[in-house]
Design an enzyme around this catalytic site. Sequence first.
Site, mmCIF file in Angstrom:
data_model
loop_
_atom_site.group_PDB
_atom_site.id
_atom_site.type_symbol
_atom_site.label_atom_id
_atom_site.label_comp_id
_atom_site.label_asym_id
_atom_site.label_seq_id
_atom_site.Cartn_x
_atom_site.Cartn_y
_atom_site.Cartn_z
ATOM 1 N N GLU A 36 1.849 -6.988 50.477
ATOM 2 C CA GLU A 36 3.240 -6.595 50.274
ATOM 3 C C GLU A 36 3.473 -5.132 50.643
ATOM 4 O O GLU A 36 4.519 -4.779 51.192
ATOM 5 C CB GLU A 36 3.662 -6.860 48.824
ATOM 6 C CG GLU A 36 3.826 -8.330 48.478
ATOM 7 C CD GLU A 36 4.935 -9.007 49.281
ATOM 8 O OE1 GLU A 36 5.816 -8.303 49.802
ATOM 9 O OE2 GLU A 36 4.904 -10.241 49.391
ATOM 10 N N GLY A 80 1.798 3.006 60.501
ATOM 11 C CA GLY A 80 2.972 3.816 60.205
ATOM 12 C C GLY A 80 3.280 3.929 58.715
ATOM 13 O O GLY A 80 2.625 3.303 57.881
ATOM 14 N N TYR A 119 11.472 -4.225 44.959
ATOM 15 C CA TYR A 119 11.114 -5.432 45.695
ATOM 16 C C TYR A 119 9.629 -5.737 45.593
ATOM 17 O O TYR A 119 9.225 -6.859 45.269
ATOM 18 C CB TYR A 119 11.497 -5.333 47.181
ATOM 19 C CG TYR A 119 10.728 -6.356 47.974
ATOM 20 C CD1 TYR A 119 11.056 -7.704 47.882
ATOM 21 C CD2 TYR A 119 9.598 -6.005 48.722
ATOM 22 C CE1 TYR A 119 10.308 -8.665 48.529
ATOM 23 C CE2 TYR A 119 8.851 -6.955 49.376
ATOM 24 C CZ TYR A 119 9.211 -8.293 49.271
ATOM 25 O OH TYR A 119 8.439 -9.249 49.892
ATOM 26 N N ASP A 137 14.022 -8.564 49.494
ATOM 27 C CA ASP A 137 13.698 -7.783 50.687
ATOM 28 C C ASP A 137 14.766 -8.012 51.748
ATOM 29 O O ASP A 137 15.796 -8.658 51.495
ATOM 30 C CB ASP A 137 12.304 -8.136 51.198
ATOM 31 C CG ASP A 137 12.244 -9.470 51.928
ATOM 32 O OD1 ASP A 137 13.178 -10.288 51.770
ATOM 33 O OD2 ASP A 137 11.281 -9.699 52.670
#
Length: 361
Positions: A36, A80, A119, A137
């Site tokens: 996640e 990233g 979330y 999400d």
Amino acid sequence: MVSELAQRLLAWFDQNARALPWRESPPHPYRVWVSEVMLQQTQVETVLPYYQRWMTRFPDLETLAAATEQEVLRLWEGLGYYQRARALHRAAQILVRERDGCFPQRATEWQTLPGIGPYTAAAIASIAFGEVVLALDGNVRRVLARLFDLDLPVDSPAGERELRRIGQVHVPIDRPGDFNQALMDLGATLCRPQTPQCEVCPVAGLCLARARGTQSLRPVRRRGGAVPHYIVTAAVIWRGEQVLLAQRPPQGLLGGLWEFPGGKQEPGESLEEALQREIREELGTTIVVGEKVGVFRHAYSHFRVTLHAFHCCLVGGEPQPLEATALEWVPVTRLTHYPMGKLDRQIAQTLMQARPSASAG
């Protein structure tokens, strides 16, 4: 009582769920958590190889907690949003040190850990521990906005409150995690941003946007401004076969990663002048700017960068880490050992390709 929406979604999910390596029976909290966090603002296809490498190197909570931050960042490189990796590492250390390796079970508890927002907390708690909570999400926002033809911006506080209100009542008591994952999968495969495949959607008969012909108008989003574009420079400063790397401060963009020193071009400056000024400010020394290494481009979430890198040599004394956490002279052959952002990694790869005999070592 399970709503008709939940029944249809779960029946579809049972037949069409994406086969993903973190979807196990029973689900493992550590693997769900890592997946996640990796999936935050990142596509599944991009995440998959990173997840596999991560689980090979850090198969459990204890292994991750015992690793160094540099090991974690190096393995994360290219994915990233590096703050996610640092937060994941810190949270693992907290769980081992303060909770004896035990995972929280409720979303409110997960949110007390670094890097865990509403979330992610809801997704972990519902999938791994069966908490009856909606995980909201981007995919789920889009699906619910179309199902209920919501005309509020889904990225506004009022829109989010309404999505939670209309979505939470459908989360089934016995399969909350599967319900959330079904919404995610539906958004990722059928109810896509462009050209939703309504003709094969399992809940098309319940979708108000389809009934009213407003699918292409949902979800509504707030208007964004123009994306800034920055021109930046970087210095490849040589000392023999070594180049100078600077480690970014731990907080902020690309925190803890290594880079070729430099910075933004200011109005009225040439690229060479900008680079010389940045090196004076960052390292307290002066350089002669030589040939260009290359031009490199990258788009971040809220801005774009064009980076001009130059070969340079020192003429003003030993560099000092005035703005960096640390400085190191690194042989070109060892540049792969230092975690970097995408632009600096491209510079490093260019240097190694220009020295094939060295990079072979």
